[in-house]
Design an enzyme around this catalytic site. Sequence first.
Site, mmCIF file in Angstrom:
data_model
loop_
_atom_site.group_PDB
_atom_site.id
_atom_site.type_symbol
_atom_site.label_atom_id
_atom_site.label_comp_id
_atom_site.label_asym_id
_atom_site.label_seq_id
_atom_site.Cartn_x
_atom_site.Cartn_y
_atom_site.Cartn_z
ATOM 1 N N ASP A 24 0.832 -1.200 0.000
ATOM 2 C CA ASP A 24 0.000 0.000 0.000
ATOM 3 C C ASP A 24 0.874 1.260 0.000
ATOM 4 O OD1 ASP A 24 -2.265 1.520 0.039
ATOM 5 O OD2 ASP A 24 -2.721 1.189 2.150
ATOM 6 N N GLY A 27 0.005 5.379 -4.436
ATOM 7 C CA GLY A 27 -0.617 6.654 -4.809
ATOM 8 C C GLY A 27 0.002 7.812 -4.032
ATOM 9 N N TRP A 29 2.934 7.911 -2.650
ATOM 10 C CA TRP A 29 4.323 8.060 -3.100
ATOM 11 C C TRP A 29 4.368 8.963 -4.333
ATOM 12 C CZ3 TRP A 29 7.238 7.206 -7.433
ATOM 13 C CH2 TRP A 29 8.633 7.075 -7.277
ATOM 14 N N ARG A 37 -0.735 8.939 -10.439
ATOM 15 C CA ARG A 37 -0.705 7.714 -9.628
ATOM 16 C C ARG A 37 0.012 6.533 -10.310
ATOM 17 N NH1 ARG A 37 -4.001 7.307 -5.347
ATOM 18 N NH2 ARG A 37 -4.327 5.106 -5.767
ATOM 19 N N HIS A 41 2.645 3.217 -9.090
ATOM 20 C CA HIS A 41 2.524 1.774 -9.315
ATOM 21 C C HIS A 41 3.769 1.228 -10.018
ATOM 22 C CE1 HIS A 41 -1.428 2.002 -7.748
ATOM 23 N NE2 HIS A 41 -1.971 2.623 -8.784
ATOM 24 N N SER A 69 -7.296 -5.600 -5.822
ATOM 25 C CA SER A 69 -8.469 -6.158 -5.140
ATOM 26 C C SER A 69 -9.703 -6.067 -6.035
ATOM 27 C CB SER A 69 -8.724 -5.398 -3.835
ATOM 28 O OG SER A 69 -9.200 -4.099 -4.126
ATOM 29 N N GLU A 71 -12.265 -4.626 -5.167
ATOM 30 C CA GLU A 71 -12.714 -3.235 -4.982
ATOM 31 C C GLU A 71 -11.943 -2.274 -5.906
ATOM 32 O OE1 GLU A 71 -11.907 -5.352 -2.438
ATOM 33 O OE2 GLU A 71 -13.973 -5.708 -1.767
ATOM 34 N N TRP A 73 -11.478 -2.477 -8.912
ATOM 35 C CA TRP A 73 -12.150 -2.296 -10.211
ATOM 36 C C TRP A 73 -12.928 -0.983 -10.230
ATOM 37 C CZ3 TRP A 73 -10.462 -4.948 -14.090
ATOM 38 C CH2 TRP A 73 -10.050 -6.267 -13.952
ATOM 39 N N LEU A 135 10.675 -20.720 -4.024
ATOM 40 C CA LEU A 135 9.689 -19.769 -3.486
ATOM 41 C C LEU A 135 8.417 -19.855 -4.311
ATOM 42 C CD1 LEU A 135 9.161 -17.183 -1.589
ATOM 43 C CD2 LEU A 135 9.673 -15.856 -3.645
ATOM 44 N N ARG A 192 1.844 -4.927 6.287
ATOM 45 C CA ARG A 192 1.132 -3.903 5.516
ATOM 46 C C ARG A 192 1.974 -2.640 5.539
ATOM 47 N NH1 ARG A 192 -5.076 -2.434 4.606
ATOM 48 N NH2 ARG A 192 -4.683 -0.719 3.172
ATOM 49 N N SER A 200 -8.400 -4.949 5.063
ATOM 50 C CA SER A 200 -8.900 -4.641 3.716
ATOM 51 C C SER A 200 -9.315 -5.859 2.887
ATOM 52 C CB SER A 200 -7.863 -3.818 2.937
ATOM 53 O OG SER A 200 -7.634 -2.597 3.578
HETATM 54 C C1 FPP Z 1 -1.919 0.177 -3.305
HETATM 55 O O1 FPP Z 1 -1.503 1.499 -3.374
HETATM 56 C C2 FPP Z 1 -1.369 -0.588 -4.406
HETATM 57 C C3 FPP Z 1 -2.098 -1.115 -5.421
HETATM 58 C C4 FPP Z 1 -3.557 -0.982 -5.514
HETATM 59 C C5 FPP Z 1 -1.459 -1.848 -6.536
HETATM 60 C C6 FPP Z 1 -0.247 -2.636 -6.219
HETATM 61 C C7 FPP Z 1 0.551 -2.783 -7.464
HETATM 62 C C8 FPP Z 1 1.882 -2.838 -7.546
HETATM 63 C C9 FPP Z 1 2.742 -2.881 -6.375
HETATM 64 C C10 FPP Z 1 2.587 -2.812 -8.869
HETATM 65 C C11 FPP Z 1 2.324 -3.906 -9.785
HETATM 66 C C12 FPP Z 1 2.364 -5.232 -9.146
HETATM 67 C C13 FPP Z 1 2.780 -6.338 -9.756
HETATM 68 C C14 FPP Z 1 2.684 -7.650 -9.068
HETATM 69 C C15 FPP Z 1 3.350 -6.301 -11.086
HETATM 70 P P1 FPP Z 1 -2.586 2.653 -3.515
HETATM 71 O O2 FPP Z 1 -2.710 2.975 -4.967
HETATM 72 O O3 FPP Z 1 -3.863 2.245 -2.845
HETATM 73 O O4 FPP Z 1 -1.856 3.796 -2.737
HETATM 74 P P2 FPP Z 1 -2.508 4.980 -1.871
HETATM 75 O O5 FPP Z 1 -3.260 4.306 -0.740
HETATM 76 O O6 FPP Z 1 -1.328 5.744 -1.403
HETATM 77 O O7 FPP Z 1 -3.401 5.743 -2.800
#
Ligand code: FPP
Length: 250
Positions: A24, A27, A29, A37, A41, A69, A71, A73, A135, A192, A200
């Site tokens: 998490d 966004g 970051w 955003r 990612h 997740s 959610e 979507w 792994l 987390r 979540s």
């Molecule tokens: C949560 O941060 C992160 C996600 C919803 C996506 C996770 C994806 C990756 C780490 C990259 C791609 C993964 C793979 C396996 C290739 P957020 O967007 O909810 O952040 P915020 O809470 O700061 O807005």
Amino acid sequence: MTDELLGQIRLNGAAPRHVAIIMDGNGRWARERNLPRPFGHRAGMKAVREIVEGAIEAGVEVLTLFAFSEENWQRPPTEISALMSLLEEYIAKEAAELRDQGVVVHVLGERARLAPGARAAIDRVERDTRGGRRLALNLCISYSSRAELARAARLLAEEVLKGTKRLEDIDEEAVREKLYTAPWSDPDLLIRTSGELRISNFLLWQLAYTELYMTPVLWPDVTRRDLFQAILDYQRRDRRFGKVTAPAPP
Ligand code: FPP
């Protein structure tokens, strides 16, 4: 410094066999850098690579990552398509190396909702890494724990209706066998990132006795050092699984 932490983990004995992570903070970051955003990612994808390597070094056997997740979507279509493209890119770039490192990849979740390109990439990486023994990397994509439990209930109900299972045989083990995670033991440690203190809708059944470790570090900033610190913290915990370890007082 990371070598020192790794040495300490080995001295302490067994690493957690199964580590699950809610990644998490991508966004935030990006926002801290005035970037859109998807840049967060993309940086998060690099952190996945770093943590997979760290998990192998530490002797973790199963790493389950919450990548997208059910959610999620509901996020803007541009962000969803950026995440799906990243997933395909990750697989295209990393599949060969994952295989060489002995990593077997599994994708857990409702894959029927994914675009055909993403589904094909997932099928490919699962097939190409099948022999990995070092792994198991589980990527939870289009995953939510309540949906997983509802699916398990539906699968069991179907078997009862068909007459291949008796109602009285539906116990905890029968439910466990219908979860996406059936091949693996429950997570020993859940991490987390980004300072949120929530589960979540992630692995609600499987986390019953899992040790929790929350860190304020945003996912794209995570390094193997953070993973090693979480493992060292875990190794200091007293896991009782609802029982007592010291003799009960008279
Ligand atoms: C949560 O941060 C992160 C996600 C919803 C996506 C996770 C994806 C990756 C780490 C990259 C791609 C993964 C793979 C396996 C290739 P957020 O967007 O909810 O952040 P915020 O809470 O700061 O807005």
